[in-house]
Write a protein that holds these residues in place. Structure first.
Motif, PDB file in Angstrom:
ATOM      1  N   PHE A 124      -6.574   3.565  -1.287  1.00 41.62           N
ATOM      2  CA  PHE A 124      -5.255   4.195  -1.291  1.00 41.62           C
ATOM      3  C   PHE A 124      -5.078   5.078  -2.519  1.00 41.62           C
ATOM      4  O   PHE A 124      -4.471   6.151  -2.442  1.00 41.62           O
ATOM      5  CB  PHE A 124      -4.155   3.135  -1.250  1.00 41.62           C
ATOM      6  N   MET A 125      -5.630   4.633  -3.657  1.00 37.94           N
ATOM      7  CA  MET A 125      -5.546   5.437  -4.871  1.00 37.94           C
ATOM      8  C   MET A 125      -6.316   6.744  -4.703  1.00 37.94           C
ATOM      9  O   MET A 125      -5.885   7.804  -5.175  1.00 37.94           O
ATOM     10  CB  MET A 125      -6.088   4.635  -6.057  1.00 37.94           C
ATOM     11  N   LEU A 126      -7.437   6.693  -4.022  1.00 39.87           N
ATOM     12  CA  LEU A 126      -8.216   7.910  -3.777  1.00 39.87           C
ATOM     13  C   LEU A 126      -7.491   8.833  -2.798  1.00 39.87           C
ATOM     14  O   LEU A 126      -7.555  10.064  -2.928  1.00 39.87           O
ATOM     15  CB  LEU A 126      -9.614   7.557  -3.271  1.00 39.87           C
ATOM     16  N   PHE A 127      -6.788   8.265  -1.821  1.00 42.33           N
ATOM     17  CA  PHE A 127      -5.959   9.097  -0.932  1.00 42.33           C
ATOM     18  C   PHE A 127      -4.890   9.826  -1.753  1.00 42.33           C
ATOM     19  O   PHE A 127      -4.654  11.020  -1.566  1.00 42.33           O
ATOM     20  CB  PHE A 127      -5.264   8.240   0.133  1.00 42.33           C
ATOM     21  N   LEU A 128      -4.241   9.085  -2.657  1.00 44.40           N
ATOM     22  CA  LEU A 128      -3.221   9.702  -3.511  1.00 44.40           C
ATOM     23  C   LEU A 128      -3.834  10.812  -4.360  1.00 44.40           C
ATOM     24  O   LEU A 128      -3.256  11.899  -4.476  1.00 44.40           O
ATOM     25  CB  LEU A 128      -2.582   8.634  -4.413  1.00 44.40           C
TER      26      LEU A 128
ATOM     27  N   GLY B 280       0.812  -1.212   0.000  1.00 46.25           N
ATOM     28  CA  GLY B 280       0.000   0.000   0.000  1.00 46.25           C
ATOM     29  C   GLY B 280       0.841   1.256   0.000  1.00 46.25           C
ATOM     30  O   GLY B 280       0.511   2.259  -0.647  1.00 46.25           O
ATOM     31  N   GLY B 281       1.978   1.186   0.699  1.00 47.85           N
ATOM     32  CA  GLY B 281       2.860   2.349   0.789  1.00 47.85           C
ATOM     33  C   GLY B 281       3.435   2.775  -0.547  1.00 47.85           C
ATOM     34  O   GLY B 281       3.868   3.926  -0.708  1.00 47.85           O
ATOM     35  N   VAL B 282       3.427   1.869  -1.527  1.00 45.30           N
ATOM     36  CA  VAL B 282       3.954   2.196  -2.859  1.00 45.30           C
ATOM     37  C   VAL B 282       3.230   3.409  -3.452  1.00 45.30           C
ATOM     38  O   VAL B 282       3.829   4.171  -4.223  1.00 45.30           O
ATOM     39  CB  VAL B 282       3.842   0.965  -3.787  1.00 45.30           C
ATOM     40  N   TYR B 283       1.970   3.606  -3.070  1.00 44.31           N
ATOM     41  CA  TYR B 283       1.232   4.758  -3.618  1.00 44.31           C
ATOM     42  C   TYR B 283       1.865   6.085  -3.220  1.00 44.31           C
ATOM     43  O   TYR B 283       1.732   7.084  -3.932  1.00 44.31           O
ATOM     44  CB  TYR B 283      -0.245   4.689  -3.200  1.00 44.31           C
ATOM     45  N   ALA B 284       2.572   6.102  -2.102  1.00 47.53           N
ATOM     46  CA  ALA B 284       3.252   7.335  -1.685  1.00 47.53           C
ATOM     47  C   ALA B 284       4.420   7.664  -2.607  1.00 47.53           C
ATOM     48  O   ALA B 284       4.849   8.824  -2.685  1.00 47.53           O
ATOM     49  CB  ALA B 284       3.748   7.203  -0.244  1.00 47.53           C
TER      50      ALA B 284
ATOM     51  N   LEU C 278       0.694  10.325   3.536  1.00 52.69           N
ATOM     52  CA  LEU C 278       0.144   9.104   2.953  1.00 52.69           C
ATOM     53  C   LEU C 278       0.595   7.840   3.671  1.00 52.69           C
ATOM     54  O   LEU C 278      -0.214   6.941   3.924  1.00 52.69           O
ATOM     55  CB  LEU C 278       0.525   9.006   1.474  1.00 52.69           C
ATOM     56  N   ILE C 279       1.874   7.756   4.018  1.00 52.27           N
ATOM     57  CA  ILE C 279       2.362   6.501   4.610  1.00 52.27           C
ATOM     58  C   ILE C 279       1.753   6.243   5.997  1.00 52.27           C
ATOM     59  O   ILE C 279       1.242   5.139   6.241  1.00 52.27           O
ATOM     60  CB  ILE C 279       3.899   6.459   4.622  1.00 52.27           C
ATOM     61  N   PRO C 280       1.730   7.225   6.919  1.00 51.02           N
ATOM     62  CA  PRO C 280       1.046   6.956   8.195  1.00 51.02           C
ATOM     63  C   PRO C 280      -0.442   6.646   8.017  1.00 51.02           C
ATOM     64  O   PRO C 280      -0.993   5.821   8.755  1.00 51.02           O
ATOM     65  CB  PRO C 280       1.242   8.266   8.978  1.00 51.02           C
ATOM     66  N   LEU C 281      -1.084   7.288   7.026  1.00 52.05           N
ATOM     67  CA  LEU C 281      -2.503   7.039   6.764  1.00 52.05           C
ATOM     68  C   LEU C 281      -2.719   5.631   6.223  1.00 52.05           C
ATOM     69  O   LEU C 281      -3.565   4.874   6.733  1.00 52.05           O
ATOM     70  CB  LEU C 281      -3.027   8.086   5.767  1.00 52.05           C
ATOM     71  N   ILE C 282      -1.967   5.272   5.202  1.00 45.80           N
ATOM     72  CA  ILE C 282      -2.121   3.953   4.577  1.00 45.80           C
ATOM     73  C   ILE C 282      -1.774   2.837   5.564  1.00 45.80           C
ATOM     74  O   ILE C 282      -2.498   1.837   5.672  1.00 45.80           O
ATOM     75  CB  ILE C 282      -1.257   3.868   3.302  1.00 45.80           C
ATOM     76  N   VAL C 283      -0.691   3.013   6.312  1.00 41.45           N
ATOM     77  CA  VAL C 283      -0.291   1.986   7.281  1.00 41.45           C
ATOM     78  C   VAL C 283      -1.347   1.832   8.373  1.00 41.45           C
ATOM     79  O   VAL C 283      -1.694   0.704   8.763  1.00 41.45           O
ATOM     80  CB  VAL C 283       1.089   2.317   7.895  1.00 41.45           C
ATOM     81  N   ALA C 284      -1.892   2.934   8.862  1.00 44.36           N
ATOM     82  CA  ALA C 284      -2.904   2.858   9.926  1.00 44.36           C
ATOM     83  C   ALA C 284      -4.180   2.184   9.426  1.00 44.36           C
ATOM     84  O   ALA C 284      -4.728   1.293  10.094  1.00 44.36           O
ATOM     85  CB  ALA C 284      -3.215   4.251  10.462  1.00 44.36           C
ATOM     86  N   LEU C 285      -4.673   2.577   8.237  1.00 41.51           N
ATOM     87  CA  LEU C 285      -5.913   1.982   7.728  1.00 41.51           C
ATOM     88  C   LEU C 285      -5.706   0.512   7.382  1.00 41.51           C
ATOM     89  O   LEU C 285      -6.563  -0.326   7.698  1.00 41.51           O
ATOM     90  CB  LEU C 285      -6.425   2.748   6.506  1.00 41.51           C
TER      91      LEU C 285
END
Length: 342
Positions: free
Chosen positions: A204-208, A49-53, A63-70
């Motif tokens: 994750f794509m929508l977060f990006l 998931g972190g790859v999106y960052a 993005l990374i703290p958000l993606i990792v937490a979710l």
């Protein structure tokens, strides 16, 4: 890959270490065990998931703290439901309310363990929800994509409820759920829609997407439809493909078992791969998203579980035929990463 190695993987590791330290302090032994297991056994979900960052390094600290937490909420709750002391739909629904609250800034924290015996997590789940909410507030265009993120999280929660209740009720509930949605995706089979609903990649794509200024609600709809259902379905079908033996032993439902033959399984996954490739071509940075697709194929098909299952090994070989160079690169790269982490 330079960005992934230099920035993403170290940042993800740092976030997971913080969460591991918190999980170690959970008072209830069952909750503590499931939290720690989810971090240890499923950290590659956060790494992926972190790859999106990597597509917007300027926002990687958001993005990374958000993606990792979710993703950690998702993996933790999956453990609580999958290896659960409960088969209660109400319990599973309340647990997954935490994911809905996590993607809804300003949502009030709730007693997510209200319907289960184990309750004392030392604030672990509340911390994860709050971390998501705090990071989301830093995304400039989240309001334009929020509706679609919530919709995807709702589908994810539905799936987790229906696939974990009593075994004799699971298929009936999943098929009834499909009846509500099949008009939107007439080209899919019910198990493929269910698989798509189990992926967090579109979120994750929508977060990006929300890291960009000036994103409109129409942009949000378009991005969601590009990723869901095909990219998401591919993600989870590959996950189920390699877990067939494990799920058989554990008595868990596996969406790859609903195809009439091995040939149909290969054909359907190949069709979804092609649809996913076609979908992402609509994106401005289509090359990045094409790499995501090839990376998924490589990551799962290079998993050691493939070699331990003769049927899965045959399917894997067929899917890897005529592989583009990028997929072959990721295949070798994935095997190398696993050796480094062993």
């Amino acid at each position: 890959m330079h960005r992934v190695y230099k920035y993403v993987l170290p940042d993800v590791a740092q976030e997971l270490e913080k969460l591991k330290n918190r999980a170690n302090l959970i008072p209830d032994p069952e909750l503590r065990m499931q939290a720690l297991n989810s971090i240890q056994d499923k950290k590659f979900h956060c790494q992926g998931g972190g790859v999106y960052a990597a597509a917007n390094l300027q926002y990687r600290t958001v993005l990374i703290p958000l993606i990792v937490a979710l993703q950690t909420i998702s993996d933790y709750l999956d453990n609580l439901c999958d290896r659960s002391t409960s088969l209660d739909a109400e319990d599973f629904r309340m647990l997954h309310q935490s994911m809905l609250d996590a993607v809804t800034p300003g949502a009030t924290l709730k007693d997510y363990y209200a319907y289960r015996e184990e309750k004392e997590d030392g604030g672990y789940l509340h911390h994860l929800v709050s971390q998501c909410q705090q990071q989301i507030k830093l995304l400039p265009s989240y309001s334009a994509v929020q509706f679609h993120v919530i919709h995807l999280v709702s589908l994810y929660g539905d799936l987790q409820v229906y696939k974990h209740i009593a075994k004799d009720l699971r298929e009936e509930k999943l098929l009834g759920w499909w009846e509500e949605h099949k008009f939107e995706y007439p080209h899919l089979q019910w198990n493929e829609f269910a698989a798509a609903s189990g992926s967090t990649l579109a979120m994750f794509m929508l977060f990006l997407t929300a890291t960009e200024e000036g994103v409109t609600e129409e942009d949000g709809i378009r991005i969601k439809n590009i990723y869901f259902p095909h990219v998401c379905a591919l993600h989870i079908l590959l996950d189920y493909l390699i877990d067939q033996e494990e799920d058989k032993v554990g008595g868990d439902l596996n969406f790859c078992n609903y195809y009439e033959s091995e040939a149909t399984l290969v054909d359907r996954i190949a069709t979804i791969v092609n649809r996913a490739r076609k979908d992402v071509q609509q994106l401005p940075a289509s090359g990045f998203h094409r790499l995501i697709i090839e990376g998924l194929l490589a990551l799962y098909l290079s998993d050691p579980k493939v070699q331990q299952q003769s049927d899965v090994r045959k399917v894997s070989k067929q899917l890897m035929k005529k592989s583009p160079l990028t997929r072959l690169f990721f295949f070798v790269n994935s095997m190398w990463i696993r050796k480094q982490q062993a």
